[in-house]
Design a protein around this motif. Sequence first.
Motif, short mmCIF file in Angstrom:
data_model
loop_
_atom_site.label_atom_id
_atom_site.label_comp_id
_atom_site.label_asym_id
_atom_site.label_seq_id
_atom_site.Cartn_x
_atom_site.Cartn_y
_atom_site.Cartn_z
N ASP A 583 -54.43 88.58 80.28
CA ASP A 583 -55.31 89.51 79.56
C ASP A 583 -56.76 89.05 79.69
OD1 ASP A 583 -53.33 91.19 78.76
OD2 ASP A 583 -53.30 90.56 76.66
N LYS A 584 -56.95 87.73 79.70
CA LYS A 584 -58.33 87.20 79.79
C LYS A 584 -58.92 87.47 81.17
CE LYS A 584 -57.75 83.53 76.41
NZ LYS A 584 -57.73 82.07 76.22
N ILE A 585 -58.08 87.45 82.20
CA ILE A 585 -58.60 87.79 83.54
C ILE A 585 -58.99 89.27 83.53
CG2 ILE A 585 -58.12 87.83 86.02
CD1 ILE A 585 -55.95 85.75 85.61
N ARG A 586 -58.12 90.09 82.94
CA ARG A 586 -58.43 91.54 82.90
C ARG A 586 -59.70 91.81 82.09
NH1 ARG A 586 -52.67 91.68 83.47
NH2 ARG A 586 -52.33 91.32 81.25
N ASP A 587 -59.92 91.01 81.03
CA ASP A 587 -61.17 91.17 80.28
C ASP A 587 -62.38 90.90 81.18
OD1 ASP A 587 -59.95 91.92 77.94
OD2 ASP A 587 -59.91 89.90 77.08
N PRO A 594 -67.47 97.51 84.17
CA PRO A 594 -67.27 98.11 82.84
C PRO A 594 -66.87 99.58 82.90
CG PRO A 594 -69.60 97.53 83.21
CD PRO A 594 -68.83 97.01 84.37
N GLU A 595 -67.34 100.30 83.90
CA GLU A 595 -67.01 101.73 83.94
C GLU A 595 -65.57 101.95 84.38
OE1 GLU A 595 -69.28 104.90 86.14
OE2 GLU A 595 -70.88 103.48 85.58
N ALA A 596 -65.24 101.38 85.55
CA ALA A 596 -63.94 101.65 86.15
C ALA A 596 -62.80 101.10 85.28
CB ALA A 596 -63.87 101.04 87.54
N PHE A 597 -63.03 99.91 84.70
CA PHE A 597 -61.92 99.25 84.01
C PHE A 597 -62.12 99.21 82.49
CE2 PHE A 597 -61.35 97.65 88.35
CZ PHE A 597 -59.97 97.75 88.49
N ALA A 598 -62.84 100.19 81.94
CA ALA A 598 -63.02 100.23 80.49
C ALA A 598 -61.66 100.18 79.79
CB ALA A 598 -63.77 101.51 80.11
N ASP A 599 -61.57 99.37 78.73
CA ASP A 599 -60.32 99.25 77.96
C ASP A 599 -59.12 98.90 78.84
OD1 ASP A 599 -61.32 99.80 75.45
OD2 ASP A 599 -61.23 101.97 75.81
N TYR A 600 -59.37 98.06 79.81
CA TYR A 600 -58.35 97.73 80.81
C TYR A 600 -57.03 97.33 80.15
CZ TYR A 600 -56.95 95.67 85.39
OH TYR A 600 -56.36 95.37 86.58
N ASN A 601 -57.10 96.34 79.26
CA ASN A 601 -55.84 95.84 78.70
C ASN A 601 -55.09 96.90 77.90
OD1 ASN A 601 -55.15 93.13 79.47
ND2 ASN A 601 -57.16 92.55 78.63
N ALA A 602 -55.84 97.76 77.23
CA ALA A 602 -55.17 98.80 76.45
C ALA A 602 -54.60 99.87 77.39
CB ALA A 602 -56.15 99.44 75.47
N ARG A 603 -55.41 100.29 78.35
CA ARG A 603 -54.97 101.42 79.19
C ARG A 603 -53.83 101.05 80.12
NH1 ARG A 603 -59.30 104.65 82.26
NH2 ARG A 603 -60.37 102.66 82.54
N VAL A 604 -53.78 99.79 80.51
CA VAL A 604 -52.71 99.43 81.43
C VAL A 604 -51.38 99.30 80.68
CG1 VAL A 604 -52.72 96.91 81.46
CG2 VAL A 604 -52.45 98.21 83.59
N ARG A 605 -51.46 99.24 79.37
CA ARG A 605 -50.23 99.19 78.58
C ARG A 605 -49.66 100.57 78.30
NH1 ARG A 605 -52.52 94.20 77.56
NH2 ARG A 605 -51.04 92.53 77.08
N GLY A 609 -49.95 103.78 83.36
CA GLY A 609 -51.27 103.21 83.64
C GLY A 609 -52.39 104.22 83.61
N PHE A 610 -53.38 104.05 84.48
CA PHE A 610 -54.54 104.95 84.46
C PHE A 610 -55.11 105.10 85.85
CE2 PHE A 610 -56.07 100.64 83.86
CZ PHE A 610 -57.25 100.57 84.59
N ARG A 611 -55.96 106.12 86.01
CA ARG A 611 -56.58 106.34 87.32
C ARG A 611 -58.02 105.85 87.30
NH1 ARG A 611 -58.02 111.48 91.00
NH2 ARG A 611 -57.42 110.56 92.99
N LEU A 612 -58.39 105.13 88.34
CA LEU A 612 -59.78 104.70 88.48
C LEU A 612 -60.62 105.93 88.83
CD1 LEU A 612 -59.17 101.44 90.53
CD2 LEU A 612 -60.04 101.58 88.19
#
Length: 764
Positions: A583-587, A594-605, A609-612
């Motif tokens: 999770d810390k790497i994803r942070d 910041p744009e592409a991976f906003a809320d990475y840890n939440a969205r990947v759960r 998943g999510f689309r870039l």
Amino acid sequence: MADRRPNVGVPGIHRYDNAAGGWGALKAVAGALSDQATVIEGGKTLLRANQPEGFDCPGCAWPDPKHTSSFEFCENGAKAVAWEATSKRATPEVFAAHTVTELLTWSDHALEDLGRLTHPMAYDRATDRYLPIAWDDAFARTADALRTLDHPDQAEFYASGRASNEAAFLFQLLGRRVGTNNFPDCSNMCHEPTSVGLPDSIGMGKGSVTLEDFDHADLILSFGHNPGTNHPRMMTTLRDASRRGATILAFNPLKERALEKFAAPQDPVEMATLSSTPIASAYYQVAIGGDALAVQGIMKAVLALDAESQGTVLDRAFIAEHTEGFEMVKAVVEGLTWDEIEAGSGLSRGQIEEAARAYAGAKATILCYGMGLTQHRNSSSTVQQLVNLLLLKGNIGRPGAGICPLRGHSNVQGDRTVGIWEKPSAAFLDSMDRVFAFKSPRDHGHTVVETIAAMEAGQTRVFVGLGGNFAVAAPDPTRTFAAMRKVGLSVHVATKLNRTHLLHGAESLLLPCLGRTEIDVQAGGRQAVTVEDSMSMVHASRGLNAPASDQLKSEPAIIAGIGAALFGPDDVVDWPGLAGNYDKIRDLIEAVFPEAFADYNARVRQPGGFRLPVPPSERVWKTPSGKAQFLVHRHDGQDARRGQADVLLLTTLRSHDQYNTTIYGQNDRYRGVFGRRDVVFAHPDDIAARGLKAGDRIDLTAAFDDTGRRAVRGFTLVERDIPRGCLAAYYPEANVLVALEDHDRRSGTPAYKSVPVRLAAHAG
Ligand SMILES: Nc1nc2c(c(=O)[nH]1)N[C@H]1C(S)=C(S)[C@@H](COP(=O)(O)OP(=O)(O)OC[C@H]3O[C@@H](n4cnc5c(=O)[nH]c(N)nc54)[C@H](O)[C@@H]3O)O[C@H]1N2
Ligand SMILES: Nc1nc2c(c(=O)[nH]1)N[C@H]1C(S)=C(S)[C@@H](COP(=O)(O)OP(=O)(O)OC[C@H]3O[C@@H](n4cnc5c(=O)[nH]c(N)nc54)[C@H](O)[C@@H]3O)O[C@H]1N2
Ligand SMILES: [Mo]
């Protein structure tokens, strides 16, 4: 009268008249599993591939349908999983029994078939063997070598596209912390023309379509890819499209069975009745390297149709609002003569006009392409021709339309997204500098081909390979193998033994890692990694099997181990902390992007998943002028070496039983080749013209090579329906014929698919 059937009596060559898929595919899965005595945890490994709670299939980068709740059968995905989850082990005892010199005489298949690496090993010159080494000692040796470089660019950090986003991000962090942008990666041998060509055209180096778009397309153009073997899950999509009446046109010098007809192993009716679904309604056997001219020919014919129909074919509103360069491209393609187009493409004017009519009449077109398009001398520009064709009718950025490069390794696209790039943008480096308290290097680094040149020149002191089989995948093994041996220390993070690991210089380390299928437990508990598919969807992958050995470390843990040994406990990067909890790497990935991976840890759960962000899919063009670009040069894509007396163009292919340099077996079922790989496919007239016949043993020598070393000897001729002047053979056996200098001018991608050669009877 002589028997006129092709290849009669040639050992191992049989006709294959069935559809692709079907019972043969089911049988092959059973075979792959029993051969490797694959461990399937609770019978679930295969069933959980590409599932919300399972692991991402290491087989390919084709996305999985959002709504699948049941296992999507795929023969070659099953083979990839079986190969990794095998119960065979390459233990220290196995290494003790064989010198490296002896192992070098083994086949690529035999090396990997030793099974999973179980312990970290170090090459010992005195005994010519790999001997066990403690992890801490391996990290310390690597750190010492990196610490004592005269210049950071004496290190090369190679990545193969199986690495997760987390591993890849840490890897680029390590390299940039050391101070280099030397990140050669498998992409440099694969879809680099996409990464180089598409940004100039549409402002982004990735595909624009989603899987749902295939439900809305009424025309699908397929250029230079073989999905029945390399993206088998795509066959479900193509079959569905064909069944609902979409037109599929294939452009390929070889008739690939799966593009002709396919029987879906999931379909009870097709399986019970031995029936199948036709895929391509027309098959255009373009000459090797002839795609750019074929596409320009189609454009010329489309423009003529538009003129005939008072301007109703082109999407003029789109062209006016969204593009630049139309008039220039129009002038160039109208200026081409049909003679030039026919000679360059290998297709007739009639065939090209037929394809143009299909395109002109279609409401929404998707254009798919693979290595048949990207591995030539002009591929970056050929990719741009594909875009030109789509732009004519506004076929980017609306439902059912777009460009679809079929990426190779399952996370090759994600690795680039998170920073594995030898030519990083200034914006990305600035962002790195904001997040980390060190300054990233600004000078661009080496591609694969440039790395080999640096090794050859004795400039490379440390090579770190995050997976892959660098030397065997690369062109010209004669030079590349020798270059690899000049490296001071090679460090290979790998699951299985391959030839690159045996090409040691002074020192070499083998660091065994967990694969996708395996459970990854770190200080912070059980970990998941994330990957990005061909359509920019990011999702989590969680292994299910017990690790192949209790000595294995995860890729992030190994990279962090090197980082910690090199930079110590007070470093600006908390290496152990990152390895303990991904999770810390994803942070950190989110902080850098910041744009592409906003809320990475939440969205990947979230399930699926999510689309870039994919701006072209919303008709946002991140080009300097903010418009999509029509781009062309007269004769773009022509290979001047074609048509020279005697010289044939050879394309190098994957068989059905291989994964890149990993050779599962000796069969290529859909092409009717069994038990062998030492064959060359040729047109019967090219064979006869040389006084030869099918089954004869021949030599292939590289044309325009003054060393005389680049040759393949004793292969067997096989007749095949392939354009005159064209040959095909398997990769990597034919790589010896590929010159290091012979690559796409702009992207550096080796021209593996247009190798000029001469063909003659076997001498001796
Ligand atoms: N099972 C399996 N799956 C894989 C892989 C694997 O090795 N095995 N590899 C993975 C990787 S890294 C990649 S990049 C992809 C590769 O997937 P593909 O792109 O399908 O790769 P190739 O086998 O190289 O086949 C390319 C196709 O291009 C055609 N071709 C050759 N020359 C030309 C040409 O000049 N013009 C045109 N139009 N066609 C041409 C060939 O006949 C062949 O059908 O698959 C990925 N998936
Ligand atoms: N002539 C010719 N040459 C080509 C091509 C061609 O079409 N024709 N295609 C090119 C293309 S598209 C590509 S992508 C390259 C492929 O180049 P690479 O990606 O370098 O090669 P692979 O064969 O995929 O690498 C196989 C090795 O990866 C390791 N491995 C497997 N799984 C894992 C894992 O989970 N982690 C780690 N750390 N290691 C793992 C194993 O040790 C295995 O031996 O080859 C290129 N070379
Ligand atoms: Mo690839």
